[in-house]
Design an enzyme around this catalytic site. Structure first.
Site, short mmCIF file in Angstrom:
data_model
loop_
_atom_site.label_atom_id
_atom_site.label_comp_id
_atom_site.label_asym_id
_atom_site.label_seq_id
_atom_site.Cartn_x
_atom_site.Cartn_y
_atom_site.Cartn_z
N ASP A 190 43.13 39.58 38.47
CA ASP A 190 44.01 40.09 39.53
C ASP A 190 43.47 39.63 40.88
O ASP A 190 42.59 40.26 41.45
CB ASP A 190 44.10 41.61 39.48
CG ASP A 190 45.16 42.16 40.43
OD1 ASP A 190 45.54 41.44 41.38
OD2 ASP A 190 45.60 43.30 40.23
N ILE A 224 41.23 47.61 49.08
CA ILE A 224 41.15 48.76 48.17
C ILE A 224 40.85 48.27 46.75
O ILE A 224 40.98 47.09 46.44
CB ILE A 224 42.44 49.59 48.19
CG1 ILE A 224 43.64 48.74 47.73
CG2 ILE A 224 42.68 50.16 49.58
CD1 ILE A 224 44.94 49.51 47.60
N HIS A 238 42.90 43.28 47.61
CA HIS A 238 41.62 43.78 47.11
C HIS A 238 40.42 42.96 47.60
O HIS A 238 39.29 43.26 47.23
CB HIS A 238 41.64 43.80 45.59
CG HIS A 238 42.81 44.51 45.01
ND1 HIS A 238 43.04 45.86 45.20
CD2 HIS A 238 43.87 44.05 44.27
CE1 HIS A 238 44.17 46.20 44.59
NE2 HIS A 238 44.69 45.14 44.03
N GLY A 283 43.98 49.38 40.87
CA GLY A 283 44.31 50.57 40.10
C GLY A 283 43.83 50.48 38.67
O GLY A 283 43.33 51.46 38.10
#
Length: 286
Positions: free
Chosen positions: A189, A209, A194, A212
């Site tokens: 990802d 961040i 991120h 998830g």
């Protein structure tokens, strides 16, 4: 273009062939924080050369592990801009331990599409089989597509999940690394949200961040390590809902209850007023 529910639910999507190695498994586990204590034999089981034990949550990323391009949400009856999509929930079921390396085929289908008015919820299921046709794992995923509702479909069930009213049976502190997202992004990802401070700022965040699915995997590992003696083969299924963002470097807390033969709970960020970042956590043991 509005969602064509009948077309999407009837779509016969092409299967995807993919492979993984034990090094991929090791990298995935490192991305979740495995090996924090390099003297702990239970931790080292996740990082053994050639034959590491495999957390079932690898099944949620195995197909996309080696992808280098951003995903799209373009399927028969569905054409949605990625910027409108939020990951809502994820789950995996394993009939047995996932092999530490292998080749498999993934077959996805859409099973539910709900009209929430201003948004749509799209649910898909994926079955992964080995070359002999044996099922290795199945996953279930839901996404929340903003601006895609209002097509006249059924609203569907409520997504809210409430934990038991009593105090948790166990509370587990889960430190994360400042570089956790930079490490986990190597698991397929590469979303700049991120990793790129400027991109994250444009999206409204003070800093990049955590993924998830990284938080999701951390939650599974916490239950396995603390309630199943670190044995991944004791897991039958695991799932959770994404409820909030995680800032790399902060310490999370897993709040777990033993309920009806399952482990249920949530993950919170204690330093941010116990904000829930992962809800509806549910692990069913074998």
């Amino acid at each position: 273009m509005p969602i064509d529910v009948d077309k999407a639910l009837a779509a016969d999507l092409d299967p995807i062939e993919f492979s993984w190695t034990s090094s991929d498994i090791q990298l995935y586990h490192l991305g979740l924080g495995a090996g924090a204590d390099p003297m702990d034999q239970r931790e080292l089981r996740y990082l053994t050369d050639n034959t590491p034990q495999v957390l079932p949550t690898f099944g949620n990323v195995g197909v996309s592990f080696h992808m280098t391009e951003a995903p799209t949400v373009q399927f028969p009856g569905i054409d949605i801009e990625l910027s409108k999509v939020l990951h809502a929930s994820e789950a995996v079921t394993v009939p047995g331990p996932i092999p530490p390396s292998g080749t498999a085929q993934s077959k996805q289908r859409f099973t539910e599409i709900w009209d929430k008015g201003k948004a749509a919820v799209i649910v898909s299921e994926t079955t992964v089989t080995d070359p002999s046709g044996t099922v290795l794992w199945t996953t279930k995923r839901s996404i929340f597509a903003r601006g895609e509702g209002g097509f006249g479909g059924e609203r569907g069930p409520s997504a809210s999940v409430e934990p038991p009213s009593r105090a948790p049976d166990i509370e587990i502190a889960l430190p994360t690394l400042p570089q956790q997202a930079l490490l986990y992004r190597l698991c397929g990802d590469r979303n700049p949200l991120h990793s790129d401070p400027a991109f994250a700022a444009a999206a409204g965040f003070d800093r990049p961040i955590l993924h998830g699915l990284c938080t999701y995997g951390i939650g599974c590992k916490a239950i396995v390590d603390n309630l199943l003696d670190g044995d991944v083969s004791a897991v039958s299924s695991y799932g959770a809902r994404f409820a909030g963002v995680v800032i790399p470097g902060e310490t999370l807390q897993a709040n777990i209850w033993k309920e009806d033969g399952k482990f249920v709970g949530n993950l919170t960020a204690p330093a941010r007023d116990n904000t829930i970042v992962l809800s509806g956590v549910e692990l069913t043991p074998v």
